[in-house]
Write a protein that holds these residues in place. Structure first.
Motif, short mmCIF file in Angstrom:
data_model
loop_
_atom_site.label_atom_id
_atom_site.label_comp_id
_atom_site.label_asym_id
_atom_site.label_seq_id
_atom_site.Cartn_x
_atom_site.Cartn_y
_atom_site.Cartn_z
N VAL A 46 3.99 2.00 -9.30
CA VAL A 46 3.97 2.61 -7.97
C VAL A 46 2.64 2.33 -7.28
O VAL A 46 2.60 1.96 -6.10
CB VAL A 46 4.22 4.13 -8.06
CG1 VAL A 46 4.00 4.80 -6.70
CG2 VAL A 46 5.63 4.42 -8.56
N ALA A 47 1.54 2.48 -8.02
CA ALA A 47 0.22 2.23 -7.44
C ALA A 47 0.08 0.77 -7.01
O ALA A 47 -0.44 0.47 -5.92
CB ALA A 47 -0.87 2.61 -8.44
N LYS A 48 0.52 -0.16 -7.86
CA LYS A 48 0.43 -1.58 -7.51
C LYS A 48 1.24 -1.88 -6.26
O LYS A 48 0.82 -2.65 -5.39
CB LYS A 48 0.91 -2.44 -8.69
CG LYS A 48 -0.02 -2.44 -9.89
CD LYS A 48 0.33 -3.53 -10.89
CE LYS A 48 1.68 -3.33 -11.52
NZ LYS A 48 1.97 -4.35 -12.57
N ALA A 49 2.43 -1.28 -6.17
CA ALA A 49 3.29 -1.53 -5.02
C ALA A 49 2.71 -0.94 -3.74
O ALA A 49 2.76 -1.57 -2.67
CB ALA A 49 4.68 -0.95 -5.29
N ILE A 50 2.15 0.27 -3.80
CA ILE A 50 1.52 0.87 -2.62
C ILE A 50 0.34 0.02 -2.16
O ILE A 50 0.14 -0.20 -0.96
CB ILE A 50 1.07 2.32 -2.92
CG1 ILE A 50 2.29 3.23 -3.09
CG2 ILE A 50 0.18 2.86 -1.80
CD1 ILE A 50 1.95 4.64 -3.53
N HIS A 51 -0.45 -0.46 -3.11
CA HIS A 51 -1.57 -1.34 -2.76
C HIS A 51 -1.08 -2.61 -2.08
O HIS A 51 -1.68 -3.09 -1.11
CB HIS A 51 -2.36 -1.68 -4.03
CG HIS A 51 -3.59 -2.50 -3.76
ND1 HIS A 51 -3.59 -3.87 -3.83
CD2 HIS A 51 -4.86 -2.13 -3.40
CE1 HIS A 51 -4.81 -4.31 -3.54
NE2 HIS A 51 -5.59 -3.29 -3.28
N ARG A 52 0.04 -3.15 -2.56
CA ARG A 52 0.61 -4.36 -1.96
C ARG A 52 1.07 -4.10 -0.53
O ARG A 52 1.03 -5.00 0.32
CB ARG A 52 1.78 -4.85 -2.82
CG ARG A 52 2.27 -6.23 -2.48
CD ARG A 52 3.21 -6.76 -3.55
NE ARG A 52 2.55 -6.94 -4.84
CZ ARG A 52 3.12 -7.47 -5.91
NH1 ARG A 52 4.37 -7.89 -5.85
NH2 ARG A 52 2.45 -7.60 -7.04
N LEU A 53 1.49 -2.86 -0.25
CA LEU A 53 1.93 -2.49 1.09
C LEU A 53 0.76 -2.24 2.05
O LEU A 53 0.96 -2.09 3.25
CB LEU A 53 2.81 -1.24 1.03
CG LEU A 53 4.19 -1.43 0.42
CD1 LEU A 53 4.83 -0.09 0.08
CD2 LEU A 53 5.09 -2.23 1.35
N GLY A 54 -0.44 -2.17 1.50
CA GLY A 54 -1.61 -1.95 2.34
C GLY A 54 -2.31 -0.62 2.11
O GLY A 54 -3.28 -0.30 2.80
N GLY A 55 -1.81 0.17 1.14
CA GLY A 55 -2.43 1.47 0.84
C GLY A 55 -3.58 1.33 -0.14
O GLY A 55 -3.85 0.24 -0.67
N ASN A 56 -4.23 2.44 -0.41
CA ASN A 56 -5.36 2.46 -1.35
C ASN A 56 -5.18 3.60 -2.35
O ASN A 56 -5.92 4.58 -2.33
CB ASN A 56 -6.68 2.62 -0.58
CG ASN A 56 -7.88 2.47 -1.50
OD1 ASN A 56 -7.84 1.73 -2.48
ND2 ASN A 56 -8.95 3.19 -1.19
N PRO A 57 -4.20 3.49 -3.23
CA PRO A 57 -3.92 4.57 -4.18
C PRO A 57 -4.93 4.57 -5.33
O PRO A 57 -5.65 3.59 -5.55
CB PRO A 57 -2.53 4.22 -4.70
CG PRO A 57 -2.53 2.71 -4.67
CD PRO A 57 -3.31 2.32 -3.44
N THR A 58 -4.95 5.67 -6.06
CA THR A 58 -5.72 5.77 -7.30
C THR A 58 -4.74 5.96 -8.44
O THR A 58 -3.94 6.90 -8.42
CB THR A 58 -6.71 6.93 -7.26
OG1 THR A 58 -7.64 6.74 -6.18
CG2 THR A 58 -7.49 7.02 -8.57
N ALA A 59 -4.79 5.07 -9.42
CA ALA A 59 -3.91 5.15 -10.57
C ALA A 59 -4.61 5.86 -11.71
O ALA A 59 -5.66 5.41 -12.18
CB ALA A 59 -3.47 3.76 -11.00
N VAL A 60 -4.05 6.98 -12.16
CA VAL A 60 -4.56 7.72 -13.31
C VAL A 60 -3.65 7.41 -14.49
O VAL A 60 -2.43 7.58 -14.38
CB VAL A 60 -4.58 9.24 -13.03
CG1 VAL A 60 -5.07 10.01 -14.25
CG2 VAL A 60 -5.44 9.56 -11.81
N PHE A 61 -4.22 6.94 -15.59
CA PHE A 61 -3.38 6.62 -16.75
C PHE A 61 -4.21 6.65 -18.02
O PHE A 61 -5.44 6.65 -17.99
CB PHE A 61 -2.70 5.26 -16.57
CG PHE A 61 -3.62 4.11 -16.26
CD1 PHE A 61 -4.11 3.28 -17.26
CD2 PHE A 61 -3.99 3.84 -14.94
CE1 PHE A 61 -4.95 2.20 -16.98
CE2 PHE A 61 -4.83 2.76 -14.64
CZ PHE A 61 -5.31 1.95 -15.66
N THR A 62 -3.50 6.69 -19.14
CA THR A 62 -4.15 6.70 -20.45
C THR A 62 -4.29 5.27 -20.96
O THR A 62 -3.48 4.40 -20.65
CB THR A 62 -3.32 7.51 -21.46
OG1 THR A 62 -2.01 6.93 -21.57
CG2 THR A 62 -3.19 8.97 -21.02
#
Length: 320
Positions: A46-62
């Motif tokens: 989801v984060a990668k896709a939002i970034h591809r759309l032009g957004g700037n998400p933060t991905a939290v993961f283990t």
């Protein structure tokens, strides 16, 4: 328009390895081509896709061990901001094989490694202390061993305190607990929707009533029912709309659901309507199926499919 960051959570990520082989034959040693590695897991996609759309998400993961470090490097290589929680056990690794002679894809997934209670608490604390407070929290994917079934329900309560819109994209008990705690948006398929309302099977003309039942119970504000080749159904307290899927040649469904969530959230974060958000979600999800492996979508495909939906989508919408 939402002002806080968009945060995605992946509690059970995977390093996805994919390769091609001419034909899969039992007992023989099969010669694959050079493998490709990608960072996998619902929230990461989801984060990668939002970034591809032009957004700037933060991905939290283990992350854990060498596989976790490689996964982290891959996410950062996509330009996505990351917050990682290190675990004692190594991050899992999945394997996808494309049989080139037939076009069939074989996906081998392994269970996540067990998380310690202290590691689970660290994930919750990371979200509780997030600064600035997020506008959206998207939790996507399965729960690994050691994580309680009500984990996403706990995330929902954190989101309520922060004033964030929480979106849960999971299944089974994890989805049920999230819904019971109340979320902004649920994206079940018809089988998952049936389980949430406690019936064995839903016919198409019952889907809107079932979705609205969840809203009446206070389990969510919006339901977007994913219906595969039929597209999606948007249901709110006062709105029902079917958004058809554009006609495309499918190569893989990997990442299609995550791409759909990304398209919806990114569009909503731009202050646009739910109708526009679901159309973008269907365009992104459909575009993702046009690519082999877990490549997600290409922007030129998204734009073309969104244009089709805006021009002709109503014509192909089902009568409910």
């Amino acid at each position: 328009m939402a002002t806080g960051p968009i945060v995605t959570l992946t509690i059970n990520p995977a390093l996805d390895k994919s390769a091609n082989v001419d034909r899969i034959v039992p007992e023989l040693k099969l010669r694959c081509d050079t493998p490709n590695f990608e960072a996998g897991g619902g929230g990461i996609n989801v984060a990668k896709a939002i970034h591809r759309l032009g957004g700037n998400p933060t991905a939290v993961f283990t992350i854990g061990g060498p596989t976790g470090q490689r996964l982290h490097k891959l996410v950062k290589g996509e330009g996505v901001e990351t917050v990682v929680i290190e675990t004692k056990q190594w991050t899992r690794e999945n394997f996808h094989v494309l049989e080139t002679s037939t076009g069939f894809q074989y996906r081998f997934g392994v269970p996540g490694t067990e998380m310690m209670p202290t590691e689970v608490r660290t994930v919750l604390e990371t979200l509780e202390e997030f600064d600035p407070k997020p506008s959206y929290i998207i939790a996507s994917g399965s729960l690994p061993p050691g994580v309680p079934d009500d984990f996403y329900g706990q995330i929902a309560k954190i989101a309520h305190k922060q004033g964030a819109r929480f979106i849960a994209d999971t299944s089974g008990e994890a989805l049920r607990h999230a819904a019971e705690s109340g979320v902004y948006l649920l994206k079940p398929n018809i089988t998952e929707l049936s389980e949430l309302v406690g019936v064995e099977k839903l016919e198409m003309n019952d889907v809107d009533d079932a979705a609205r039942a969840l809203i009446i119970r206070g389990q969510c504000e919006v339901v977007v029912v994913s219906m595969g080749a039929m597209g999606a159904m948007l249901v709110t307290e006062d709105q029902i709309e079917h958004i058809p899927a554009p006609p495309v040649q499918k190569k893989s469904t990997v990442g299609a659901g995550d791409s759909m969530v990304a398209g919806m959230v990114w569009t909503l974060s731009q202050g646009k309507s739910l109708r526009e958000a679901v159309r973008m979600g269907v365009a992104c999800g459909s575009a993702a199926t046009m690519n082999a492996g877990s490549e997600l979508f290409k922007m030129n495909d998204v734009k073309r499919l969104l244009d089709w939906l805006n021009r002709y989508g109503k014509r192909y919408s089902a009568t409910l």
